[in-house]
Write a protein that holds these residues in place. Structure first.
Motif, PDB file in Angstrom:
ATOM      1  N   GLY A 146     -16.800  -4.038   0.921  1.00  0.00           N
ATOM      2  CA  GLY A 146     -16.150  -3.114  -0.034  1.00  0.00           C
ATOM      3  C   GLY A 146     -15.033  -4.161   0.223  1.00  0.00           C
ATOM      4  O   GLY A 146     -13.802  -4.466  -0.429  1.00  0.00           O
ATOM      5  N   ILE A 147     -14.294  -3.675   1.694  1.00  0.00           N
ATOM      6  CA  ILE A 147     -12.844  -4.030   1.479  1.00  0.00           C
ATOM      7  C   ILE A 147     -12.625  -5.997   2.105  1.00  0.00           C
ATOM      8  O   ILE A 147     -11.549  -6.056   1.153  1.00  0.00           O
ATOM      9  CB  ILE A 147     -13.175  -3.643   3.887  1.00  0.00           C
ATOM     10  N   PHE A 148     -13.907  -6.696   2.686  1.00  0.00           N
ATOM     11  CA  PHE A 148     -13.526  -8.161   2.956  1.00  0.00           C
ATOM     12  C   PHE A 148     -14.061  -8.524   0.730  1.00  0.00           C
ATOM     13  O   PHE A 148     -13.103  -9.239   0.538  1.00  0.00           O
ATOM     14  CB  PHE A 148     -14.945  -8.897   3.082  1.00  0.00           C
ATOM     15  N   HIS A 149     -14.879  -7.980   0.126  1.00  0.00           N
ATOM     16  CA  HIS A 149     -14.908  -8.277  -1.466  1.00  0.00           C
ATOM     17  C   HIS A 149     -13.386  -7.596  -1.721  1.00  0.00           C
ATOM     18  O   HIS A 149     -12.750  -8.418  -3.417  1.00  0.00           O
ATOM     19  CB  HIS A 149     -15.931  -7.428  -1.992  1.00  0.00           C
ATOM     20  N   GLY A 150     -12.660  -6.507  -1.843  1.00  0.00           N
ATOM     21  CA  GLY A 150     -11.356  -6.498  -2.557  1.00  0.00           C
ATOM     22  C   GLY A 150     -10.753  -7.483  -1.464  1.00  0.00           C
ATOM     23  O   GLY A 150      -9.270  -7.618  -2.806  1.00  0.00           O
ATOM     24  N   TYR A 151     -10.783  -8.076  -0.070  1.00  0.00           N
ATOM     25  CA  TYR A 151      -9.305  -8.398   0.392  1.00  0.00           C
ATOM     26  C   TYR A 151     -10.098  -9.793  -0.645  1.00  0.00           C
ATOM     27  O   TYR A 151      -8.467 -10.525  -0.975  1.00  0.00           O
ATOM     28  CB  TYR A 151     -10.190  -8.807   1.661  1.00  0.00           C
ATOM     29  N   ALA A 152     -10.751 -10.333  -1.205  1.00  0.00           N
ATOM     30  CA  ALA A 152     -10.951 -11.239  -1.865  1.00  0.00           C
ATOM     31  C   ALA A 152     -10.047 -10.964  -3.372  1.00  0.00           C
ATOM     32  O   ALA A 152      -9.579 -12.026  -4.073  1.00  0.00           O
ATOM     33  CB  ALA A 152     -12.727 -11.714  -2.233  1.00  0.00           C
ATOM     34  N   TYR A 153     -10.718 -10.894  -3.677  1.00  0.00           N
ATOM     35  CA  TYR A 153      -9.649  -9.953  -5.436  1.00  0.00           C
ATOM     36  C   TYR A 153      -8.636  -9.495  -4.983  1.00  0.00           C
ATOM     37  O   TYR A 153      -7.533 -10.317  -6.405  1.00  0.00           O
ATOM     38  CB  TYR A 153     -10.198  -8.288  -6.135  1.00  0.00           C
ATOM     39  N   GLY A 154      -7.910  -9.404  -4.330  1.00  0.00           N
ATOM     40  CA  GLY A 154      -6.384  -9.420  -3.887  1.00  0.00           C
ATOM     41  C   GLY A 154      -5.894 -10.757  -3.971  1.00  0.00           C
ATOM     42  O   GLY A 154      -4.882 -10.799  -5.045  1.00  0.00           O
ATOM     43  N   GLU A 155      -6.332 -11.847  -4.196  1.00  0.00           N
ATOM     44  CA  GLU A 155      -5.461 -13.000  -3.661  1.00  0.00           C
ATOM     45  C   GLU A 155      -4.908 -13.194  -5.270  1.00  0.00           C
ATOM     46  O   GLU A 155      -3.910 -13.935  -5.180  1.00  0.00           O
ATOM     47  CB  GLU A 155      -6.754 -13.904  -3.395  1.00  0.00           C
ATOM     48  N   SER A 156      -5.777 -12.529  -6.335  1.00  0.00           N
ATOM     49  CA  SER A 156      -5.396 -12.980  -7.311  1.00  0.00           C
ATOM     50  C   SER A 156      -3.908 -12.512  -8.194  1.00  0.00           C
ATOM     51  O   SER A 156      -3.541 -12.699  -8.941  1.00  0.00           O
ATOM     52  CB  SER A 156      -6.017 -12.959  -8.833  1.00  0.00           C
ATOM     53  N   ILE A 157      -3.630 -12.071  -7.581  1.00  0.00           N
ATOM     54  CA  ILE A 157      -2.544 -10.939  -7.625  1.00  0.00           C
ATOM     55  C   ILE A 157      -1.825 -11.038  -6.904  1.00  0.00           C
ATOM     56  O   ILE A 157      -0.486  -9.635  -6.820  1.00  0.00           O
ATOM     57  CB  ILE A 157      -2.572  -9.043  -7.774  1.00  0.00           C
ATOM     58  N   VAL A 158      -1.741 -11.395  -5.651  1.00  0.00           N
ATOM     59  CA  VAL A 158      -0.073 -11.553  -5.292  1.00  0.00           C
ATOM     60  C   VAL A 158       0.865 -11.957  -5.969  1.00  0.00           C
ATOM     61  O   VAL A 158       0.638 -12.281  -5.994  1.00  0.00           O
ATOM     62  CB  VAL A 158      -0.961 -12.358  -3.597  1.00  0.00           C
ATOM     63  N   GLY A 159       1.831 -11.106  -5.451  1.00  0.00           N
ATOM     64  CA  GLY A 159       2.850 -10.891  -6.053  1.00  0.00           C
ATOM     65  C   GLY A 159       3.905 -10.714  -7.343  1.00  0.00           C
ATOM     66  O   GLY A 159       5.047 -11.430  -7.872  1.00  0.00           O
ATOM     67  N   ALA A 160       2.879 -10.006  -7.279  1.00  0.00           N
ATOM     68  CA  ALA A 160       2.753  -9.581  -8.642  1.00  0.00           C
ATOM     69  C   ALA A 160       3.632  -7.936  -9.393  1.00  0.00           C
ATOM     70  O   ALA A 160       3.687  -7.420  -8.618  1.00  0.00           O
ATOM     71  CB  ALA A 160       1.435  -9.337 -10.090  1.00  0.00           C
ATOM     72  N   ARG A 161       3.891  -8.143 -10.531  1.00  0.00           N
ATOM     73  CA  ARG A 161       4.625  -6.040 -10.246  1.00  0.00           C
ATOM     74  C   ARG A 161       3.824  -5.593 -10.019  1.00  0.00           C
ATOM     75  O   ARG A 161       2.157  -5.498 -10.429  1.00  0.00           O
ATOM     76  CB  ARG A 161       5.227  -6.609 -12.304  1.00  0.00           C
ATOM     77  N   ALA A 162       4.617  -4.285  -9.876  1.00  0.00           N
ATOM     78  CA  ALA A 162       3.734  -2.999  -9.430  1.00  0.00           C
ATOM     79  C   ALA A 162       2.721  -2.203 -10.690  1.00  0.00           C
ATOM     80  O   ALA A 162       1.644  -2.670 -10.612  1.00  0.00           O
ATOM     81  CB  ALA A 162       4.556  -1.922  -8.695  1.00  0.00           C
ATOM     82  N   ASN A 163       3.618  -2.373 -11.828  1.00  0.00           N
ATOM     83  CA  ASN A 163       2.022  -2.207 -13.371  1.00  0.00           C
ATOM     84  C   ASN A 163       1.490  -2.336 -13.377  1.00  0.00           C
ATOM     85  O   ASN A 163       0.119  -2.478 -14.050  1.00  0.00           O
ATOM     86  CB  ASN A 163       3.143  -2.140 -13.931  1.00  0.00           C
ATOM     87  N   ALA A 164       0.869  -4.277 -13.281  1.00  0.00           N
ATOM     88  CA  ALA A 164      -0.133  -5.286 -13.212  1.00  0.00           C
ATOM     89  C   ALA A 164      -0.959  -5.732 -11.886  1.00  0.00           C
ATOM     90  O   ALA A 164      -2.091  -5.160 -12.252  1.00  0.00           O
ATOM     91  CB  ALA A 164       0.260  -6.935 -13.126  1.00  0.00           C
ATOM     92  N   VAL A 165      -0.317  -4.623 -10.698  1.00  0.00           N
ATOM     93  CA  VAL A 165      -1.037  -4.692 -10.004  1.00  0.00           C
ATOM     94  C   VAL A 165      -2.098  -3.145 -10.058  1.00  0.00           C
ATOM     95  O   VAL A 165      -3.205  -3.356  -9.717  1.00  0.00           O
ATOM     96  CB  VAL A 165      -0.443  -4.791  -8.186  1.00  0.00           C
ATOM     97  N   GLY A 166      -1.627  -2.528 -10.074  1.00  0.00           N
ATOM     98  CA  GLY A 166      -1.930  -0.715 -10.677  1.00  0.00           C
ATOM     99  C   GLY A 166      -2.997  -1.083 -11.545  1.00  0.00           C
ATOM    100  O   GLY A 166      -4.168  -0.435 -11.594  1.00  0.00           O
ATOM    101  N   ALA A 167      -2.800  -2.087 -13.204  1.00  0.00           N
ATOM    102  CA  ALA A 167      -3.682  -2.202 -13.963  1.00  0.00           C
ATOM    103  C   ALA A 167      -5.060  -2.582 -13.350  1.00  0.00           C
ATOM    104  O   ALA A 167      -6.131  -2.655 -14.040  1.00  0.00           O
ATOM    105  CB  ALA A 167      -3.350  -3.003 -15.097  1.00  0.00           C
ATOM    106  N   TYR A 168      -4.429  -3.787 -12.040  1.00  0.00           N
ATOM    107  CA  TYR A 168      -5.766  -4.768 -11.834  1.00  0.00           C
ATOM    108  C   TYR A 168      -6.571  -3.747 -11.012  1.00  0.00           C
ATOM    109  O   TYR A 168      -8.142  -4.362 -11.166  1.00  0.00           O
ATOM    110  CB  TYR A 168      -4.956  -6.162 -10.865  1.00  0.00           C
ATOM    111  N   LEU A 169      -6.231  -2.901  -9.873  1.00  0.00           N
ATOM    112  CA  LEU A 169      -7.281  -2.161  -9.839  1.00  0.00           C
ATOM    113  C   LEU A 169      -7.635  -1.006 -10.271  1.00  0.00           C
ATOM    114  O   LEU A 169      -9.236  -1.155  -9.990  1.00  0.00           O
ATOM    115  CB  LEU A 169      -6.156  -1.264  -8.551  1.00  0.00           C
ATOM    116  N   LEU A 170      -7.293  -0.738 -11.033  1.00  0.00           N
ATOM    117  CA  LEU A 170      -8.234  -0.107 -11.843  1.00  0.00           C
ATOM    118  C   LEU A 170      -8.648  -0.943 -13.039  1.00  0.00           C
ATOM    119  O   LEU A 170      -9.930  -0.169 -13.450  1.00  0.00           O
ATOM    120  CB  LEU A 170      -7.086   0.973 -13.341  1.00  0.00           C
ATOM    121  N   GLY A 171      -9.196  -1.697 -13.604  1.00  0.00           N
ATOM    122  CA  GLY A 171      -9.979  -2.579 -14.100  1.00  0.00           C
ATOM    123  C   GLY A 171     -10.928  -2.903 -13.156  1.00  0.00           C
ATOM    124  O   GLY A 171     -12.085  -2.903 -14.115  1.00  0.00           O
TER     125      GLY A 171
END
Length: 223
Positions: A146-171
């Motif tokens: 999970g840590i490594f899959h999530g690390y890969a997910y994180g590439e798509s959201i680096v530099g985004a605003r906090a609300n977009a990051v929170g929504a991305y995690l929720l999604g």
């Protein structure tokens, strides 16, 4: 049909299924022109709002074939485990959120794509096994993966605003929970209805997952 003939026929089916799964995985890799783009649910664009972040989060685990196959596999694996089997995908999902947080903190994890593809192969092996695997071991593997899959997910959201990051995690947490839960209940349904060797259909699914995982792992190793 005697016992030896039945075993031989079953072995041929398993080999054929594994071969077809490997071919499917290889074709999938050829159809994806860029791994980075293939794992980017927004088509390379950074989500800028809650809605776009949420949609990107919903899409990322689905458009990444390695991620999708893993989530389905752990749902099926949970069905083969004890009554606490759903702890396996829940652990994985929480760990993906942690992995994304690690990426957002600019902490580099080694060879993430290689480990992700290896995790698909490993979970396929556990699913294909005749005997159940210790629940604690599966939880540990789910957490690491999970840590490594999530690390890969994180590439798509680096530099985004906090609300977009929170929504991305929720999604991506919700979509993974939904997919793994469906796989879990489908697996339980198969186990209840099947006669003879009830786990055999799920073991066949495990061989298919192994084939896909092997195709991704080979691609990452050979470049």
């Amino acid at each position: 049909m005697n016992k030896n003939s039945a075993i031989a026929q079953l072995s041929r089916k398993v080999i054929a299924l594994g071969f077809l799964a490997s071919v499917f995985g290889s074709i999938s890799l050829l159809l994806i022109p860029s791994p980075a783009l293939a794992h980017h649910a927004s088509g390379g664009k950074l989500p800028s709002s809650f809605a776009s972040g949420f949609l990107a989060g919903l899409g990322h685990p689905v458009i990444g074939i390695d991620h999708l196959v893993f989530v389905i596999a752990i749902g099926l694996l949970a069905a083969l485990s004890s009554k606490l089997g759903m702890v396996i995908p829940l652990t994985f999902i929480l760990a993906t959120a942690v992995g994304t947080g690690i990426h957002l903190q600019s902490v580099n994890l080694p060879i993430p794509e290689l480990i992700i593809s290896a995790s698909v192969l490993i979970v396929g092996i556990f699913l294909a096994k005749e005997n159940k695997t210790n629940l604690a071991l599966l939880i540990i593997i789910a957490a690491i993966a999970g840590i490594f899959h999530g690390y890969a997910y994180g590439e798509s959201i680096v530099g985004a605003r906090a609300n977009a990051v929170g929504a991305y995690l929720l999604g991506f947490c919700l979509i993974q929970l939904g997919i793994s839960a469906i796989a879990f209940y489908v697996g339980k349904s198969i186990l209840k209805r099947a006669s003879g060797s009830p786990s055999l259909p799920l073991r066949f699914a495990g061989f298919a997952v192994c084939g896909i995982g092997f195709a991704f792992l080979s691609s990452n190793i050979l470049g």
